[in-house]
Design a protein around this motif. Sequence first.
Motif, short mmCIF file in Angstrom:
data_model
loop_
_atom_site.label_atom_id
_atom_site.label_comp_id
_atom_site.label_asym_id
_atom_site.label_seq_id
_atom_site.Cartn_x
_atom_site.Cartn_y
_atom_site.Cartn_z
N CYS A 26 0.84 -1.19 0.00
CA CYS A 26 0.00 0.00 0.00
C CYS A 26 0.89 1.25 0.00
O CYS A 26 1.86 1.32 0.76
CB CYS A 26 -0.92 -0.01 1.21
SG CYS A 26 -1.87 -1.55 1.37
N LYS A 28 1.07 5.76 -0.38
CA LYS A 28 0.38 7.05 -0.34
C LYS A 28 1.33 8.12 -0.86
O LYS A 28 2.55 7.99 -0.76
CB LYS A 28 -0.10 7.36 1.08
CG LYS A 28 1.00 7.44 2.11
CD LYS A 28 0.44 7.65 3.49
CE LYS A 28 1.57 7.64 4.51
NZ LYS A 28 1.08 7.80 5.87
N ASP A 34 -3.86 13.58 -1.32
CA ASP A 34 -4.54 12.38 -0.83
C ASP A 34 -4.65 11.36 -1.97
O ASP A 34 -5.74 11.06 -2.44
CB ASP A 34 -5.91 12.74 -0.28
CG ASP A 34 -6.55 11.57 0.46
OD1 ASP A 34 -5.80 10.72 0.98
OD2 ASP A 34 -7.79 11.49 0.47
N LYS A 36 -3.74 7.48 -2.94
CA LYS A 36 -3.36 6.19 -2.37
C LYS A 36 -3.59 5.11 -3.40
O LYS A 36 -4.55 5.19 -4.17
CB LYS A 36 -4.20 5.89 -1.12
CG LYS A 36 -4.07 6.91 -0.03
CD LYS A 36 -5.06 6.63 1.07
CE LYS A 36 -5.05 7.75 2.08
NZ LYS A 36 -6.21 7.72 2.95
N GLU A 38 -2.90 0.59 -4.19
CA GLU A 38 -2.33 -0.71 -3.83
C GLU A 38 -1.59 -1.23 -5.05
O GLU A 38 -2.02 -1.04 -6.19
CB GLU A 38 -3.39 -1.70 -3.36
CG GLU A 38 -4.36 -2.15 -4.41
CD GLU A 38 -5.43 -3.07 -3.84
OE1 GLU A 38 -5.62 -4.16 -4.43
OE2 GLU A 38 -6.06 -2.73 -2.83
N TYR A 56 -5.96 2.34 -7.63
CA TYR A 56 -6.05 3.54 -6.82
C TYR A 56 -7.25 3.43 -5.88
O TYR A 56 -8.26 2.80 -6.21
CB TYR A 56 -6.15 4.78 -7.71
CG TYR A 56 -4.81 5.14 -8.31
CD1 TYR A 56 -3.96 6.02 -7.65
CD2 TYR A 56 -4.39 4.57 -9.50
CE1 TYR A 56 -2.72 6.34 -8.18
CE2 TYR A 56 -3.14 4.87 -10.03
CZ TYR A 56 -2.32 5.76 -9.36
OH TYR A 56 -1.09 6.05 -9.87
N SER A 57 -7.17 4.05 -4.71
CA SER A 57 -8.23 3.95 -3.70
C SER A 57 -9.55 4.53 -4.19
O SER A 57 -10.60 4.15 -3.71
CB SER A 57 -7.80 4.64 -2.40
OG SER A 57 -7.60 6.03 -2.62
N PHE A 124 5.86 8.42 -3.99
CA PHE A 124 4.96 7.74 -3.06
C PHE A 124 5.80 7.05 -2.00
O PHE A 124 6.94 6.66 -2.24
CB PHE A 124 4.11 6.70 -3.79
CG PHE A 124 3.15 7.31 -4.77
CD1 PHE A 124 1.88 7.70 -4.36
CD2 PHE A 124 3.53 7.53 -6.08
CE1 PHE A 124 1.00 8.27 -5.26
CE2 PHE A 124 2.66 8.11 -6.99
CZ PHE A 124 1.39 8.48 -6.58
N ASP A 127 3.35 2.28 2.89
CA ASP A 127 2.71 2.36 4.20
C ASP A 127 2.47 0.94 4.71
O ASP A 127 1.41 0.35 4.47
CB ASP A 127 1.39 3.13 4.11
CG ASP A 127 0.83 3.49 5.47
OD1 ASP A 127 1.28 2.90 6.48
OD2 ASP A 127 -0.04 4.37 5.53
N CYS A 138 -5.90 -3.17 -0.03
CA CYS A 138 -5.51 -2.25 1.04
C CYS A 138 -6.76 -1.71 1.73
O CYS A 138 -7.69 -1.25 1.06
CB CYS A 138 -4.69 -1.09 0.48
SG CYS A 138 -3.11 -1.59 -0.22
N TRP A 140 -7.88 1.10 3.46
CA TRP A 140 -7.63 2.50 3.79
C TRP A 140 -8.63 2.93 4.82
O TRP A 140 -8.76 3.84 5.40
CB TRP A 140 -7.70 3.38 2.56
CG TRP A 140 -6.74 2.94 1.50
CD1 TRP A 140 -7.04 2.29 0.34
CD2 TRP A 140 -5.33 3.10 1.49
NE1 TRP A 140 -5.91 2.03 -0.38
CE2 TRP A 140 -4.83 2.53 0.29
CE3 TRP A 140 -4.43 3.65 2.38
CZ2 TRP A 140 -3.49 2.50 -0.04
CZ3 TRP A 140 -3.09 3.63 2.04
CH2 TRP A 140 -2.63 3.07 0.86
#
Length: 140
Positions: A26, A28, A34, A36, A38, A56-57, A124, A127, A138, A140
């Motif tokens: 993961c 960020k 913002d 994020k 995986e 992407y998240s 990036f 995390d 991931c 989040w």
Amino acid sequence: MKKLWMLLLLAFPLIAHSEVKTEINCFKAREGKDIKFEFRTYYDPAAKWSGAAIKYSTSKESIPLAHKSTEHEELSNGRPYQYTTTWVEVIGGAVTGEYVMVSQGGRIDDMFYTNAKSKKRYGFEHDPLVESSPETGCQW
């Protein structure tokens, strides 16, 4: 149809070989944005096959990546090699960007994305505290 093809492509090695290993990391954004994502890698050492995808998240879809290169260097005697692995992002059959990951031992030191069109580069950070699994990705 594209989703079905991608699913079959990723599932075929799982059926053909039970040796496929999945790893999820993961990330960020470093710039305070913002962003994020995986990063999933798939390996089958027996078949000498690997694949990867980014999700992407904020997206429901993964972006397939093709392995471009892996370079290694010994930074100091007795320490693990530092590996720099480059993956090419492919969307709609065209190369749209490149991800470069720098790792040493079990630690990921850097991850960069460069947009193919604008040449803009984004940094990036890994995390490792974010929970993840092959089933859920991931968390989040």
